[in-house]
Design a protein around this motif. Structure first.
Motif, PDB file in Angstrom:
ATOM      1  N   ASP A  64       0.825  -1.205   0.000  1.00 46.91           N
ATOM      2  CA  ASP A  64       0.000   0.000   0.000  1.00 46.91           C
ATOM      3  C   ASP A  64       0.858   1.254   0.000  1.00 46.91           C
ATOM      4  OD1 ASP A  64      -2.865  -0.936   0.297  1.00 46.91           O
ATOM      5  OD2 ASP A  64      -1.942  -1.994   1.982  1.00 46.91           O
ATOM      6  N   ARG A  65       0.232   2.344  -0.434  1.00 47.41           N
ATOM      7  CA  ARG A  65       0.894   3.635  -0.482  1.00 47.41           C
ATOM      8  C   ARG A  65       0.313   4.554   0.591  1.00 47.41           C
ATOM      9  NH1 ARG A  65       2.283   5.468  -6.592  1.00 47.41           N
ATOM     10  NH2 ARG A  65       3.392   3.568  -7.212  1.00 47.41           N
ATOM     11  N   PHE A  66       1.126   5.524   1.012  1.00 42.58           N
ATOM     12  CA  PHE A  66       0.675   6.475   2.022  1.00 42.58           C
ATOM     13  C   PHE A  66      -0.490   7.295   1.462  1.00 42.58           C
ATOM     14  CE2 PHE A  66       5.295   6.703   3.703  1.00 42.58           C
ATOM     15  CZ  PHE A  66       5.128   5.468   4.330  1.00 42.58           C
ATOM     16  N   ILE A  67      -1.407   7.679   2.338  1.00 41.71           N
ATOM     17  CA  ILE A  67      -2.605   8.385   1.900  1.00 41.71           C
ATOM     18  C   ILE A  67      -2.291   9.804   1.435  1.00 41.71           C
ATOM     19  CG2 ILE A  67      -3.250   9.279   4.194  1.00 41.71           C
ATOM     20  CD1 ILE A  67      -6.194   8.561   3.402  1.00 41.71           C
ATOM     21  N   ARG A  68      -1.280  10.451   2.040  1.00 45.13           N
ATOM     22  CA  ARG A  68      -0.877  11.789   1.611  1.00 45.13           C
ATOM     23  C   ARG A  68       0.652  11.862   1.565  1.00 45.13           C
ATOM     24  NH1 ARG A  68      -1.930  17.020   5.207  1.00 45.13           N
ATOM     25  NH2 ARG A  68      -4.080  16.227   5.273  1.00 45.13           N
ATOM     26  N   PRO A  69       1.253  11.356   0.494  1.00 49.21           N
ATOM     27  CA  PRO A  69       2.717  11.410   0.385  1.00 49.21           C
ATOM     28  C   PRO A  69       3.177  12.814  -0.009  1.00 49.21           C
ATOM     29  CG  PRO A  69       1.787  10.376  -1.565  1.00 49.21           C
ATOM     30  CD  PRO A  69       0.625  10.661  -0.650  1.00 49.21           C
ATOM     31  N   ILE A  70       4.299  13.234   0.544  1.00 48.80           N
ATOM     32  CA  ILE A  70       4.863  14.556   0.256  1.00 48.80           C
ATOM     33  C   ILE A  70       6.156  14.385  -0.535  1.00 48.80           C
ATOM     34  CG2 ILE A  70       5.890  16.618   1.275  1.00 48.80           C
ATOM     35  CD1 ILE A  70       2.892  16.555   1.564  1.00 48.80           C
ATOM     36  N   LYS A  71       6.305  15.156  -1.590  1.00 49.76           N
ATOM     37  CA  LYS A  71       7.502  15.068  -2.421  1.00 49.76           C
ATOM     38  C   LYS A  71       8.729  15.520  -1.638  1.00 49.76           C
ATOM     39  CE  LYS A  71       9.441  16.301  -6.913  1.00 49.76           C
ATOM     40  NZ  LYS A  71       9.237  16.996  -8.213  1.00 49.76           N
ATOM     41  N   VAL A  72       9.800  14.765  -1.746  1.00 49.71           N
ATOM     42  CA  VAL A  72      11.058  15.090  -1.078  1.00 49.71           C
ATOM     43  C   VAL A  72      11.985  15.733  -2.105  1.00 49.71           C
ATOM     44  CG1 VAL A  72      12.994  14.219   0.263  1.00 49.71           C
ATOM     45  CG2 VAL A  72      10.761  13.118   0.458  1.00 49.71           C
ATOM     46  N   THR A  73      12.238  17.024  -1.908  1.00 49.51           N
ATOM     47  CA  THR A  73      13.113  17.756  -2.818  1.00 49.51           C
ATOM     48  C   THR A  73      14.207  18.461  -2.025  1.00 49.51           C
ATOM     49  OG1 THR A  73      11.754  19.757  -2.675  1.00 49.51           O
ATOM     50  CG2 THR A  73      11.201  18.180  -4.405  1.00 49.51           C
ATOM     51  N   ASP A  74      15.248  18.845  -2.731  1.00 47.49           N
ATOM     52  CA  ASP A  74      16.326  19.628  -2.135  1.00 47.49           C
ATOM     53  C   ASP A  74      16.780  19.027  -0.809  1.00 47.49           C
ATOM     54  OD1 ASP A  74      18.163  21.617  -1.772  1.00 47.49           O
ATOM     55  OD2 ASP A  74      16.727  23.104  -1.043  1.00 47.49           O
ATOM     56  N   TRP A  75      17.248  17.802  -0.883  1.00 48.99           N
ATOM     57  CA  TRP A  75      17.626  17.091   0.340  1.00 48.99           C
ATOM     58  C   TRP A  75      19.045  16.533   0.213  1.00 48.99           C
ATOM     59  CZ3 TRP A  75      18.110  11.553   1.066  1.00 48.99           C
ATOM     60  CH2 TRP A  75      17.923  10.817  -0.102  1.00 48.99           C
ATOM     61  N   GLY A  76      19.633  16.229   1.378  1.00 52.83           N
ATOM     62  CA  GLY A  76      20.978  15.675   1.406  1.00 52.83           C
ATOM     63  C   GLY A  76      21.177  14.753   2.588  1.00 52.83           C
ATOM     64  N   VAL A  77      22.372  14.171   2.641  1.00 52.76           N
ATOM     65  CA  VAL A  77      22.721  13.223   3.714  1.00 52.76           C
ATOM     66  C   VAL A  77      24.006  13.688   4.379  1.00 52.76           C
ATOM     67  CG1 VAL A  77      23.319  10.837   4.263  1.00 52.76           C
ATOM     68  CG2 VAL A  77      21.641  11.310   2.473  1.00 52.76           C
ATOM     69  N   VAL A  78      24.004  13.681   5.722  1.00 53.94           N
ATOM     70  CA  VAL A  78      25.236  13.938   6.472  1.00 53.94           C
ATOM     71  C   VAL A  78      25.569  12.685   7.278  1.00 53.94           C
ATOM     72  CG1 VAL A  78      24.830  16.413   6.607  1.00 53.94           C
ATOM     73  CG2 VAL A  78      23.993  14.957   8.436  1.00 53.94           C
ATOM     74  N   ASN A  79      26.827  12.350   7.314  1.00 56.96           N
ATOM     75  CA  ASN A  79      27.249  11.120   7.988  1.00 56.96           C
ATOM     76  C   ASN A  79      28.278  11.455   9.063  1.00 56.96           C
ATOM     77  OD1 ASN A  79      27.857   8.545   8.761  1.00 56.96           O
ATOM     78  ND2 ASN A  79      29.049   8.034   6.932  1.00 56.96           N
ATOM     79  N   PHE A  80      27.856  11.307  10.318  1.00 55.97           N
ATOM     80  CA  PHE A  80      28.753  11.526  11.452  1.00 55.97           C
ATOM     81  C   PHE A  80      29.469  10.216  11.800  1.00 55.97           C
ATOM     82  CE2 PHE A  80      25.968  15.187  12.111  1.00 55.97           C
ATOM     83  CZ  PHE A  80      26.884  16.183  12.412  1.00 55.97           C
ATOM     84  N   SER A  81      30.287   9.749  10.885  1.00 52.40           N
ATOM     85  CA  SER A  81      31.150   8.583  11.106  1.00 52.40           C
ATOM     86  C   SER A  81      30.381   7.292  11.352  1.00 52.40           C
ATOM     87  CB  SER A  81      32.113   8.841  12.284  1.00 52.40           C
ATOM     88  OG  SER A  81      32.861  10.017  12.070  1.00 52.40           O
ATOM     89  N   ALA A  82      29.144   7.200  10.842  1.00 50.41           N
ATOM     90  CA  ALA A  82      28.415   5.934  10.928  1.00 50.41           C
ATOM     91  C   ALA A  82      29.004   4.948   9.933  1.00 50.41           C
ATOM     92  CB  ALA A  82      26.937   6.156  10.641  1.00 50.41           C
ATOM     93  N   ARG A  83      29.138   3.697  10.354  1.00 48.39           N
ATOM     94  CA  ARG A  83      29.734   2.667   9.499  1.00 48.39           C
ATOM     95  C   ARG A  83      28.641   1.997   8.677  1.00 48.39           C
ATOM     96  NH1 ARG A  83      34.071  -0.438  13.512  1.00 48.39           N
ATOM     97  NH2 ARG A  83      35.370   1.405  13.952  1.00 48.39           N
ATOM     98  N   CYS A  84      28.504   2.435   7.435  1.00 50.25           N
ATOM     99  CA  CYS A  84      27.522   1.816   6.549  1.00 50.25           C
ATOM    100  C   CYS A  84      27.835   2.230   5.118  1.00 50.25           C
ATOM    101  CB  CYS A  84      26.097   2.224   6.921  1.00 50.25           C
ATOM    102  SG  CYS A  84      25.702   3.940   6.545  1.00 50.25           S
ATOM    103  N   ASN A  85      27.239   1.522   4.175  1.00 53.32           N
ATOM    104  CA  ASN A  85      27.343   1.868   2.768  1.00 53.32           C
ATOM    105  C   ASN A  85      26.294   2.932   2.482  1.00 53.32           C
ATOM    106  OD1 ASN A  85      27.192   2.007  -0.050  1.00 53.32           O
ATOM    107  ND2 ASN A  85      27.757  -0.145  -0.288  1.00 53.32           N
ATOM    108  N   VAL A  86      26.706   4.201   2.538  1.00 54.26           N
ATOM    109  CA  VAL A  86      25.749   5.300   2.438  1.00 54.26           C
ATOM    110  C   VAL A  86      25.037   5.304   1.095  1.00 54.26           C
ATOM    111  CG1 VAL A  86      25.463   7.801   2.581  1.00 54.26           C
ATOM    112  CG2 VAL A  86      27.143   6.656   4.042  1.00 54.26           C
ATOM    113  N   SER A  87      25.758   5.089   0.026  1.00 56.91           N
ATOM    114  CA  SER A  87      25.158   5.109  -1.314  1.00 56.91           C
ATOM    115  C   SER A  87      24.090   4.031  -1.455  1.00 56.91           C
ATOM    116  CB  SER A  87      26.238   4.933  -2.383  1.00 56.91           C
ATOM    117  OG  SER A  87      27.162   5.995  -2.331  1.00 56.91           O
ATOM    118  N   ASP A  88      24.369   2.842  -0.918  1.00 55.08           N
ATOM    119  CA  ASP A  88      23.396   1.750  -0.997  1.00 55.08           C
ATOM    120  C   ASP A  88      22.172   2.060  -0.140  1.00 55.08           C
ATOM    121  OD1 ASP A  88      22.733  -1.039  -1.844  1.00 55.08           O
ATOM    122  OD2 ASP A  88      22.763  -1.358   0.329  1.00 55.08           O
ATOM    123  N   LEU A  89      22.392   2.647   1.034  1.00 51.52           N
ATOM    124  CA  LEU A  89      21.269   3.033   1.903  1.00 51.52           C
ATOM    125  C   LEU A  89      20.364   4.030   1.188  1.00 51.52           C
ATOM    126  CD1 LEU A  89      19.752   3.241   4.627  1.00 51.52           C
ATOM    127  CD2 LEU A  89      21.440   4.940   5.330  1.00 51.52           C
TER     128      LEU A  89
END
Length: 914
Positions: free
Chosen positions: A488-513
């Motif tokens: 199912d889809r959310f009843i009122r989805p909001i478009k996500v624009t102009d966004w970014g990711v900051v990583n405070f030394s978390a150990r993960c594959n950021v691109s894959d996430l």
């Protein structure tokens, strides 16, 4: 783990019959049509239970942890006496334990003077008997032969004046020890001495509660405490604990001690005993050195941090291994046993000689200090006369409460270790009730009280789960109060624009996430642009303070773009990371950027990504699901008349910190006739103050309180409609604070309304939600597949109050342990809900919590208020700020309460707290 709510002030009990909430029946009504409380001055009182009963739902028979109490006589009178305990030198006796020993000895010595009347002693200044004592005032001399029970030695002093070296008054002390410690006990009749037991019977017959009925119940509870004290239990309000009941190792020298809660309750089925499991935190008993190693999570005593040790040991009680004497720790010596000296008396007229603690114990006790000679000593003396004891000769006594806040790991261990399946819980309670054997308690027999050992049966009803809608008019299937968005889809989805990711030394594959998160978002109907930037923290920043790390990260963000992004996904290295608070403050208060923090797990599953998207979508202004009754405008009295819903809560500082400001939060609904979207206002107030004192705050010609922004945002989001009805859900208050809710908080909300429009007369309904209580329900028939009560179970008969308007609800599904119901108390209802309508509204509000795919245990507005208070409180380290402000405070000018940073206008009306 103990309940904070008391029995309540009897002067604040219901007097209004309230009916169905008709304003014409309100105790403050002037007979007008609605909003009658706007101009009335008399005190508001909680309404009485309506005569109309709720009927909706499937009937179900339940067991509860209330036990029937038989009260065979109600013509007896309880007499109240004041007790003053002093040592023979006139100094007051401090400590409940000493007082109880003295009063026990008093009865054994002077039973004939008391006409052999047994009494209930509250451990402080109150004594109660059935019928009067043969005197109004009397003073008794009491001698305790077991001198160590008072925490003092009777023979001699230690190094510096303690329990080893003879002193100038040594002979006098030794002579007095032969006779024991002397006390003077004065027993005086009080002005309000008579408490008729008939007051209880009057309430049980449906009469009005009174000061006498509340006092009578209080005395019966004191008898329960006295019964437990005689068994050597640790008492914490109405709960009692013993080591034999079991324990949970929480780490760092802290133990969760199991025990039981026991209190009398007035119910529709008569007087009952509420008996339940309870847990409190105690310090690990045993050798002091071992405790310090556990407390600091080290193995080498040479690594002990003595500053931390001093704070951890302060005011704890120890017993010496060589003398078996008990003392209270007041500090540590500045030097080690090898170096710490004291003046030892040399006998009559021979002066003193300087001796080290180490040499003293070698010479006087022939004890070679092998494990603590190079460690500081414990100081158990007085400020002007220190008394030093070597650490290795001292053991911490059992059952000493640990009153500081627990770490996240400790809380997790406590919750896990305290859980019990319903059948196991009931079995444990039944065994403990038999073991306690209350029928042998002399004071209960004097009161003609006996307690059944069989749990009471009550009839409940299982309400049908409200229907939830998602995109394209699809209906979610909600078995057991749980659902998912797999297809199912959310009843009122909001478009996500102009966004970014900051990583405070978390150990993960950021691109894959990011890739997987975007794929999941599109499946849920969320249009999402490509990530604008991924900003990694430099490796050299890990050792910097959190504020510096956040500041540096934002410099990197601004270097990439001249304008702030609309949304930032923040990856943290661990849960409860110190970066969280400064990061949220910088985003929400300084820049007005919505942000979602997460600690990526090693194995990221689809459900995890869905849970993250639930929070992101609602923060950005969307909705994940809605009640079908919202969409169809089918919520009785709410969908047809403009209604705002408030959730209010106050969060307090860590246990043991009375100087940390409390944080009050008010959330309010938006977009009427919807009830699924909310905003929050948060502020600080005086430490430990439960009443919210800034709901209305007039500053010149402006109102800067918490309510005004909520009313204005409701007006803007509801097409220019003012709320004609206001529903208030209040969390965290006990019966004794109902008066403040009705006559302070409600009054301030009315002032805020009138400040905006003097002719505005909305109607109010006020409901208190209590989770910190000890009532539990169990299925009458064993069900191995689902041993808990079913979600949607409501109980409003049998064990509810005889006249107050209350009910219990288990809206959620209890997977582990025993389901804890929420106790809803309806204090005020001008709107005029029927019991069925009100219970269905409460049930529905447990399904609009946008952060999860389950029904929750309490209405969503209250949960949101708790989240908002907790999150904004982390903007600033209130513990540190309070220490700074209190250090500059004086008796004439108390410390100012530090204010929290204000939310940026861009995010002030968002669901940032989700």
């Amino acid at each position: 783990m103990e309940s904070q709510s008391g029995k309540g002030d009897p002067s604040k009990t219901p007097a209004s019959d309230g009916g169905k909430g008709d304003p014409s029946k309100s105790p403050v009504s002037d007979g007008g049509k609605g909003g009658s409380s706007m101009t009335a001055k008399p005190q508001r009182l909680p309404i009485k239970r309506p005569t109309q009963h709720a009927t909706k739902g499937r009937p179900v028979m339940l067991l509860t942890n209330h036990f029937k109490v038989s009260l065979t006589r109600t013509d007896q009178i309880l007499y109240h006496y004041d007790v003053t305990l002093k040592y023979d030198d006139g100094k007051p006796v401090k400590g409940e334990g000493v007082g109880r020993k003295v009063m026990k000895q008093l009865y054994e010595t002077y039973a004939s003077h008391l006409a052999h009347k047994v009494f209930a002693y509250d451990g402080e200044k109150g004594l109660f008997t059935v019928g009067p004592l043969p005197f109004k005032n009397n003073v008794f001399d009491v001698v305790l032969c077991d001198d160590a029970s008072s925490g003092k030695t009777g023979t001699s002093r230690s190094p510096g004046g303690g329990d080893g070296s003879p002193g100038p008054s040594d002979k006098k002390r030794m002579k007095r020890a032969e006779y024991g410690k002397r006390f003077k006990v004065e027993i005086t009749s009080t002005s309000a001495a008579r408490i008729p037991m008939s007051a209880i019977a009057q309430v049980l017959r449906g009469g009005q509660e009174s000061k006498n009925s509340q006092e009578a119940i209080r005395v019966l509870d004191i008898i329960l405490r006295q019964h437990s004290a005689r068994q050597g239990c640790l008492l914490v309000r109405q709960s009692f604990f013993r080591s034999e009941f079991g324990s949970i190792d929480l780490g760092s020298g802290v133990i969760g001690c199991r025990g039981f809660h026991s209190s009398f309750r007035l119910t529709q089925n008569g007087l009952s005993l509420n008996f339940d499991l309870s847990t409190t935190m105690v310090v690990r008993p045993g050798p002091v050195i071992d405790f310090l190693l556990f407390n600091q999570n080290i193995k080498d005593r040479k690594r002990i941090d003595w500053g931390k040790a001093k704070r951890a040991l302060n005011n704890l009680r120890i017993k010496t291994t060589h003398r078996k004497a008990e003392f209270k720790i007041v500090g540590l010596s500045e030097k080690t046993c090898y170096e710490q000296k004291f003046s030892q008396k040399q006998g009559e007229g021979n002066g003193t000689v300087e001796v080290t603690v180490y040499d003293y114990y070698m010479d006087r006790w022939s004890i070679k200090l092998d494990n603590s000679a190079d460690l500081p000593c414990l100081n158990v003396g007085k400020p002007d006369r220190p008394t030093y004891l070597p650490l290795e000769l001292c053991h911490l006594l059992p059952l000493q409460r640990y009153k500081k806040s627990l770490s996240t790991l400790q809380r997790s261990k406590l919750v896990e270790g305290s859980r019990q399946k319903p059948l196991d819980r009931m079995s444990t309670l039944s065994r403990a009730l038999r073991y306690n054997n209350y029928d042998t308690e002399p004071m209960l027999r004097e009161c003609s009280i006996s307690i059944s050992r069989d749990p009471m049966k009550v009839e409940g009803r299982v309400l049908q789960a409200p229907q939830l809608s998602v995109a394209h008019g699809r209906e979610l299937y909600t078995p057991n109060g749980r659902w998912n968005f797999n297809n199912d889809r959310f009843i009122r989805p909001i478009k996500v624009t102009d966004w970014g990711v900051v990583n405070f030394s978390a150990r993960c594959n950021v691109s894959d996430l990011i890739r997987r998160l975007m794929e999941s978002a599109r499946k849920k109907g969320i249009p999402i642009d490509n990530c604008g930037a991924i900003i990694e923290e430099g490796g050299d920043m890990k050792r910097q303070c959190p504020e510096k790390r956040v500041e540096t990260m934002f410099k990197q963000i601004l270097d990439i773009s001249n304008q702030n992004p609309a949304f930032l996904l923040c990856l943290l290295p661990e849960k409860n990371c110190d970066i969280y608070g400064p990061w949220k403050r910088e985003c929400l208060a300084v820049h007005g950027i919505l942000t979602q923090c997460l600690v990526p797990p090693a194995n990221i599953k689809d459900q995890y990504l869905t849970n993250v998207l639930l929070k992101i979508n609602v923060k950005l202004g969307g909705l994940n699901s809605q009640l079908k009754s919202e969409i169809n405008k089918g919520i009785p009295l709410v969908s047809t008349i403009s209604t705002i819903i408030f959730g209010m809560d106050v969060s307090h500082g860590s246990p043991g910190r009375s100087d940390v400001p409390s944080v009050a939060a008010v959330v309010s609904s938006l977009e009427w006739p919807n009830i699924s979207r909310y905003r929050a206002s948060v502020c600080t107030q005086a430490p430990r103050l439960e009443t919210i004192d800034k709901l209305f705050k007039q500053v010149g010609d402006d109102d800067q309180g918490l309510i005004k922004p909520s009313l204005l945002e409701f007006y803007k989001s509801s097409r220019g409609k003012k709320p004609e009805q206001i529903i208030i859900f209040r969390d965290g208050v006990g019966e004794s604070q109902f008066d403040d809710v009705l006559n302070t908080e409600l009054a301030d909300i009315i002032k805020a309304c009138k400040f905006l429009d003097d002719k505005w007369l909305p109607k109010f309904t006020v409901i208190v939600a209590q989770k910190n209580h000890h009532t539990r329900f169990f299925p009458h028939n064993d069900n191995e597949r689902n041993p808990n009560v079913q979600p949607g179970t409501v109980v409003d008969d049998g064990i509810c109050h005889p006249s107050n308007y209350d009910f219990y609800m288990c809206a959620h599904y209890g997977i582990i342990g025993t389901t804890r119901p929420t106790h809803y108390q309806v204090l005020h209802d001008e709107i005029g809900f029927s019991p069925d309508e009100l219970q269905e509204l409460v049930h529905s509000l447990s399904y609009v919590y946008q952060r999860s795919t389950t029904a929750i245990s309490v209405v969503a507005p209250i949960y949101y208020a708790h989240l908002a208070a907790a999150q904004v409180a982390k903007f600033t380290r209130l513990d540190d700020m309070s220490e700074t402000s209190s250090s500059h405070a004086t008796q004439a000018a108390p410390a100012l309460v530090p204010e929290l940073p204000r939310l940026h206008d861009k995010v002030a009306s968002s669901m940032f707290f989700c």
